[in-house]
Design a protein around this motif. Structure first.
Motif, PDB file in Angstrom:
ATOM      1  N   LEU A 253     -16.494 -34.838 -22.125  1.00 22.86           N
ATOM      2  CA  LEU A 253     -15.797 -33.777 -22.853  1.00 22.86           C
ATOM      3  C   LEU A 253     -14.776 -33.073 -21.978  1.00 22.86           C
ATOM      4  O   LEU A 253     -13.785 -32.519 -22.479  1.00 22.86           O
ATOM      5  CB  LEU A 253     -16.814 -32.746 -23.371  1.00 22.86           C
ATOM      6  N   ARG A 254     -15.009 -33.069 -20.690  1.00 23.91           N
ATOM      7  CA  ARG A 254     -14.136 -32.337 -19.768  1.00 23.91           C
ATOM      8  C   ARG A 254     -13.046 -33.230 -19.179  1.00 23.91           C
ATOM      9  O   ARG A 254     -12.329 -32.804 -18.261  1.00 23.91           O
ATOM     10  CB  ARG A 254     -14.980 -31.751 -18.628  1.00 23.91           C
ATOM     11  N   GLN A 255     -12.888 -34.426 -19.718  1.00 21.00           N
ATOM     12  CA  GLN A 255     -11.972 -35.390 -19.112  1.00 21.00           C
ATOM     13  C   GLN A 255     -10.693 -35.615 -19.913  1.00 21.00           C
ATOM     14  O   GLN A 255     -10.028 -36.621 -19.755  1.00 21.00           O
ATOM     15  CB  GLN A 255     -12.709 -36.719 -18.896  1.00 21.00           C
ATOM     16  N   GLY A 256     -10.370 -34.700 -20.800  1.00 21.71           N
ATOM     17  CA  GLY A 256      -9.122 -34.825 -21.528  1.00 21.71           C
ATOM     18  C   GLY A 256      -9.315 -35.196 -22.982  1.00 21.71           C
ATOM     19  O   GLY A 256     -10.437 -35.227 -23.502  1.00 21.71           O
ATOM     20  N   LEU A 257      -8.203 -35.484 -23.642  1.00 22.88           N
ATOM     21  CA  LEU A 257      -8.224 -35.788 -25.068  1.00 22.88           C
ATOM     22  C   LEU A 257      -8.993 -37.077 -25.347  1.00 22.88           C
ATOM     23  O   LEU A 257      -8.938 -38.028 -24.567  1.00 22.88           O
ATOM     24  CB  LEU A 257      -6.796 -35.923 -25.600  1.00 22.88           C
ATOM     25  N   PRO A 258      -9.703 -37.122 -26.477  1.00 26.50           N
ATOM     26  CA  PRO A 258     -10.465 -38.337 -26.802  1.00 26.50           C
ATOM     27  C   PRO A 258      -9.541 -39.485 -27.188  1.00 26.50           C
ATOM     28  O   PRO A 258      -8.466 -39.280 -27.738  1.00 26.50           O
ATOM     29  CB  PRO A 258     -11.316 -37.897 -27.998  1.00 26.50           C
ATOM     30  N   GLY A 259      -9.976 -40.694 -26.864  1.00 24.85           N
ATOM     31  CA  GLY A 259      -9.213 -41.875 -27.216  1.00 24.85           C
ATOM     32  C   GLY A 259     -10.045 -43.117 -27.014  1.00 24.85           C
ATOM     33  O   GLY A 259     -11.175 -43.054 -26.500  1.00 24.85           O
ATOM     34  N   PRO A 260      -9.526 -44.278 -27.399  1.00 22.20           N
ATOM     35  CA  PRO A 260     -10.289 -45.524 -27.297  1.00 22.20           C
ATOM     36  C   PRO A 260     -10.741 -45.850 -25.883  1.00 22.20           C
ATOM     37  O   PRO A 260     -11.838 -46.383 -25.691  1.00 22.20           O
ATOM     38  CB  PRO A 260      -9.309 -46.585 -27.822  1.00 22.20           C
ATOM     39  N   GLU A 261      -9.904 -45.536 -24.902  1.00 22.99           N
ATOM     40  CA  GLU A 261     -10.273 -45.874 -23.526  1.00 22.99           C
ATOM     41  C   GLU A 261     -11.527 -45.128 -23.088  1.00 22.99           C
ATOM     42  O   GLU A 261     -12.394 -45.689 -22.407  1.00 22.99           O
ATOM     43  CB  GLU A 261      -9.110 -45.546 -22.573  1.00 22.99           C
ATOM     44  N   ARG A 262     -11.636 -43.867 -23.485  1.00 25.41           N
ATOM     45  CA  ARG A 262     -12.798 -43.075 -23.096  1.00 25.41           C
ATOM     46  C   ARG A 262     -14.052 -43.594 -23.793  1.00 25.41           C
ATOM     47  O   ARG A 262     -15.129 -43.684 -23.199  1.00 25.41           O
ATOM     48  CB  ARG A 262     -12.565 -41.607 -23.427  1.00 25.41           C
ATOM     49  N   VAL A 263     -13.940 -43.943 -25.075  1.00 26.76           N
ATOM     50  CA  VAL A 263     -15.087 -44.490 -25.813  1.00 26.76           C
ATOM     51  C   VAL A 263     -15.518 -45.813 -25.202  1.00 26.76           C
ATOM     52  O   VAL A 263     -16.707 -46.065 -24.988  1.00 26.76           O
ATOM     53  CB  VAL A 263     -14.735 -44.666 -27.305  1.00 26.76           C
ATOM     54  N   THR A 264     -14.559 -46.671 -24.890  1.00 30.91           N
ATOM     55  CA  THR A 264     -14.869 -47.970 -24.297  1.00 30.91           C
ATOM     56  C   THR A 264     -15.547 -47.819 -22.939  1.00 30.91           C
ATOM     57  O   THR A 264     -16.483 -48.553 -22.613  1.00 30.91           O
ATOM     58  CB  THR A 264     -13.588 -48.805 -24.161  1.00 30.91           C
ATOM     59  N   ALA A 265     -15.077 -46.845 -22.152  1.00 33.05           N
ATOM     60  CA  ALA A 265     -15.680 -46.624 -20.837  1.00 33.05           C
ATOM     61  C   ALA A 265     -17.137 -46.194 -20.969  1.00 33.05           C
ATOM     62  O   ALA A 265     -18.006 -46.637 -20.202  1.00 33.05           O
ATOM     63  CB  ALA A 265     -14.882 -45.576 -20.071  1.00 33.05           C
ATOM     64  N   LEU A 266     -17.433 -45.339 -21.923  1.00 30.98           N
ATOM     65  CA  LEU A 266     -18.819 -44.909 -22.146  1.00 30.98           C
ATOM     66  C   LEU A 266     -19.667 -46.064 -22.667  1.00 30.98           C
ATOM     67  O   LEU A 266     -20.854 -46.174 -22.344  1.00 30.98           O
ATOM     68  CB  LEU A 266     -18.855 -43.753 -23.144  1.00 30.98           C
ATOM     69  N   MET A 267     -19.058 -46.928 -23.451  1.00 28.51           N
ATOM     70  CA  MET A 267     -19.759 -48.051 -24.075  1.00 28.51           C
ATOM     71  C   MET A 267     -20.295 -49.040 -23.046  1.00 28.51           C
ATOM     72  O   MET A 267     -21.405 -49.561 -23.170  1.00 28.51           O
ATOM     73  CB  MET A 267     -18.799 -48.763 -25.027  1.00 28.51           C
ATOM     74  N   GLY A 268     -19.494 -49.310 -22.018  1.00 26.97           N
ATOM     75  CA  GLY A 268     -19.915 -50.305 -21.042  1.00 26.97           C
ATOM     76  C   GLY A 268     -20.075 -51.662 -21.699  1.00 26.97           C
ATOM     77  O   GLY A 268     -19.262 -52.057 -22.546  1.00 26.97           O
ATOM     78  N   PRO A 269     -21.136 -52.405 -21.370  1.00 28.16           N
ATOM     79  CA  PRO A 269     -21.320 -53.753 -21.915  1.00 28.16           C
ATOM     80  C   PRO A 269     -21.863 -53.799 -23.339  1.00 28.16           C
ATOM     81  O   PRO A 269     -22.152 -54.877 -23.846  1.00 28.16           O
ATOM     82  CB  PRO A 269     -22.301 -54.385 -20.935  1.00 28.16           C
ATOM     83  N   GLY A 270     -22.018 -52.664 -23.989  1.00 28.23           N
ATOM     84  CA  GLY A 270     -22.457 -52.666 -25.378  1.00 28.23           C
ATOM     85  C   GLY A 270     -23.956 -52.695 -25.568  1.00 28.23           C
ATOM     86  O   GLY A 270     -24.432 -53.041 -26.648  1.00 28.23           O
ATOM     87  N   THR A 271     -24.717 -52.337 -24.530  1.00 32.97           N
ATOM     88  CA  THR A 271     -26.167 -52.227 -24.688  1.00 32.97           C
ATOM     89  C   THR A 271     -26.499 -50.916 -25.391  1.00 32.97           C
ATOM     90  O   THR A 271     -25.624 -50.065 -25.610  1.00 32.97           O
ATOM     91  CB  THR A 271     -26.867 -52.295 -23.328  1.00 32.97           C
ATOM     92  N   ALA A 272     -27.778 -50.730 -25.712  1.00 37.79           N
ATOM     93  CA  ALA A 272     -28.188 -49.571 -26.496  1.00 37.79           C
ATOM     94  C   ALA A 272     -27.782 -48.242 -25.859  1.00 37.79           C
ATOM     95  O   ALA A 272     -27.242 -47.368 -26.556  1.00 37.79           O
ATOM     96  CB  ALA A 272     -29.695 -49.623 -26.749  1.00 37.79           C
ATOM     97  N   PRO A 273     -28.001 -48.023 -24.552  1.00 40.31           N
ATOM     98  CA  PRO A 273     -27.599 -46.735 -23.988  1.00 40.31           C
ATOM     99  C   PRO A 273     -26.103 -46.461 -24.098  1.00 40.31           C
ATOM    100  O   PRO A 273     -25.691 -45.333 -24.368  1.00 40.31           O
ATOM    101  CB  PRO A 273     -28.048 -46.839 -22.526  1.00 40.31           C
ATOM    102  N   GLY A 274     -25.287 -47.492 -23.878  1.00 31.24           N
ATOM    103  CA  GLY A 274     -23.845 -47.312 -23.965  1.00 31.24           C
ATOM    104  C   GLY A 274     -23.377 -47.001 -25.367  1.00 31.24           C
ATOM    105  O   GLY A 274     -22.513 -46.138 -25.578  1.00 31.24           O
ATOM    106  N   VAL A 275     -23.920 -47.702 -26.357  1.00 32.18           N
ATOM    107  CA  VAL A 275     -23.553 -47.437 -27.750  1.00 32.18           C
ATOM    108  C   VAL A 275     -23.980 -46.023 -28.141  1.00 32.18           C
ATOM    109  O   VAL A 275     -23.231 -45.290 -28.804  1.00 32.18           O
ATOM    110  CB  VAL A 275     -24.192 -48.493 -28.674  1.00 32.18           C
ATOM    111  N   LEU A 276     -25.174 -45.614 -27.719  1.00 32.85           N
ATOM    112  CA  LEU A 276     -25.627 -44.253 -27.993  1.00 32.85           C
ATOM    113  C   LEU A 276     -24.700 -43.238 -27.337  1.00 32.85           C
ATOM    114  O   LEU A 276     -24.316 -42.233 -27.957  1.00 32.85           O
ATOM    115  CB  LEU A 276     -27.060 -44.089 -27.482  1.00 32.85           C
TER     116      LEU A 276
END
Length: 373
Positions: A253-276
């Protein structure tokens, strides 16, 4: 499991709860349907196919707009299993993971049978819904985990290496058990996740998501809900990957405006923790449901489960009236979702008037039989 006691319900509380139940189930299904057409695509291909703004509306999948995947199918059977568990409690049998397993086996039958077997009265009404008899790309852990009658447990889980988000995406209904303590909600979600996705990260992600929905359904803020999930997680061995994923969502939340790159970075390899993590982040930054869902879909990871998790969170937070009407109008299975949501709300708020150890409404037992099937 110990037997929880429920709250006292007034009319206003019942109406609010029903709106949140409807919002949770419909919101998750809308997210699932929005992400379904692009679930296997990366952002570059999404933009190439759908234009510079990506997915902004329902697109065709499985031959129609607004089609849902196996994620919504399984969420419906989760609700069905929870109601059946309450009904069977009158008989002295109280082991919800077993009732949920039986419900998931009924879903597994929809993946291999041509249509419902109306002679099987113990199946209840949901398993007789013909539109559910459709394969919507169920994953291998789901089919293998429910390919026989053995119940996966935490001591002997099914698919112990499976760490995908599917079990998490069917776990929102556990959070709607608002009369339960958060620790019990988490325990049930974790135990039921082990029936198909035995990796600790998948099980604990399901528990964390259920606790987050639970707090939202009780009227807490999103930030408070995430903090409650972190507190419950902290008491469980092996929680670190999931806790760290939730902390990353809060920190983003403190890293700037939301966008696809930020979501993808949180997602990682697409395992359950990343998707959550990605779904929680999208919920925290969403201007409204439509904005949040588009953010959850248009990224490099699995779109359907991310948007389904997000839709469940925002539906529990705001209730059904926050969901875009145009999307609800096209949503596959909406009558079934509404009917099941209202049955769940009625069971949780007025269950003793429908059934008790001394007797029961025949119509309710037809819909949710006490039988062992």
């Amino acid at each position: 499991m110990s037997t929880p006691s429920g709250p006292v319900w007034g009319r206003t509380e019942q109406q609010d709860f029903r709106s949140r139940v409807r919002g949770t189930l419909l919101g998750a299904a809308v997210g699932d349907a929005l992400g379904a057409p692009v679930d296997a695509l990366g952002l570059e291909e999404i933009l190439r196919v759908h234009g510079p703004d990506g997915v902004v509306d329902f697109a065709p999948a499985y031959g129609r707009r607004g089609a849902v995947t196996h994620l919504t199918q399984l969420s419906l059977f989760t609700v069905d299993g929870l109601i059946r568990a309450q009904v069977r409690r009158d008989t002295g049998a109280w082991h919800p993971p077993t009732d949920l397993h039986r419900a998931y086996l009924r879903w597994a039958a929809t993946q291999r049978d041509w249509g419902p077997d109306l002679r099987r009265k113990d199946d209840g009404w949901l398993a007789h819904e013909e539109w559910l008899y459709a394969r919507r790309d169920p994953t291998r852990p789901l089919l293998m985990g429910l390919g026989d009658d053995r119940l996966g447990t935490l001591d002997a889980p099914k698919n112990p290496a499976a760490d995908g988000p599917e079990a998490t995406a069917r776990s929102a209904p556990f959070g709607l058990l608002v009369g339960w303590e958060p620790q019990l909600v988490a325990q049930l979600a974790v135990e039921c996740a082990a029936q198909t996705h035995g990796h600790p990260a998948a099980c604990l992600s399901a528990g964390a998501y259920a606790v987050t929905v639970h707090a939202l359904a009780r009227g807490e803020s999103l930030d408070t809900a995430v903090q409650q999930a972190l507190a419950v997680l902290a008491a469980r061995p092996g929680h670190e990957p999931v806790s760290e994923a939730l902390q990353r969502a809060l920190g983003a939340l403190r890293q700037g405006l939301p966008g696809p790159e930020r979501v993808t970075a949180l997602m990682g390899p697409g395992t359950a923790p990343g998707v959550l993590s990605a779904a929680v982040y999208c919920a925290l930054v969403a201007d409204d449901v439509r904005h949040g869902l588009r953010l959850a879909v248009n990224q490099d990871g699995p779109s359907a489960p991310t948007a389904a998790l997000l839709g469940g969170l925002l539906g529990a937070l705001h209730g059904e009236t926050a969901l875009p009407p145009a999307w609800l109008a096209e949503l596959e299975g909406r009558p079934t979702l509404l009917e099941l949501a209202d049955d769940f709300a009625m069971e949780m708020t007025q269950g003793p008037a429908l059934h008790n150890p001394a007797g029961a409404s025949p119509g309710w037992l037809t819909r949710y039989p006490r039988g062992a099937s």
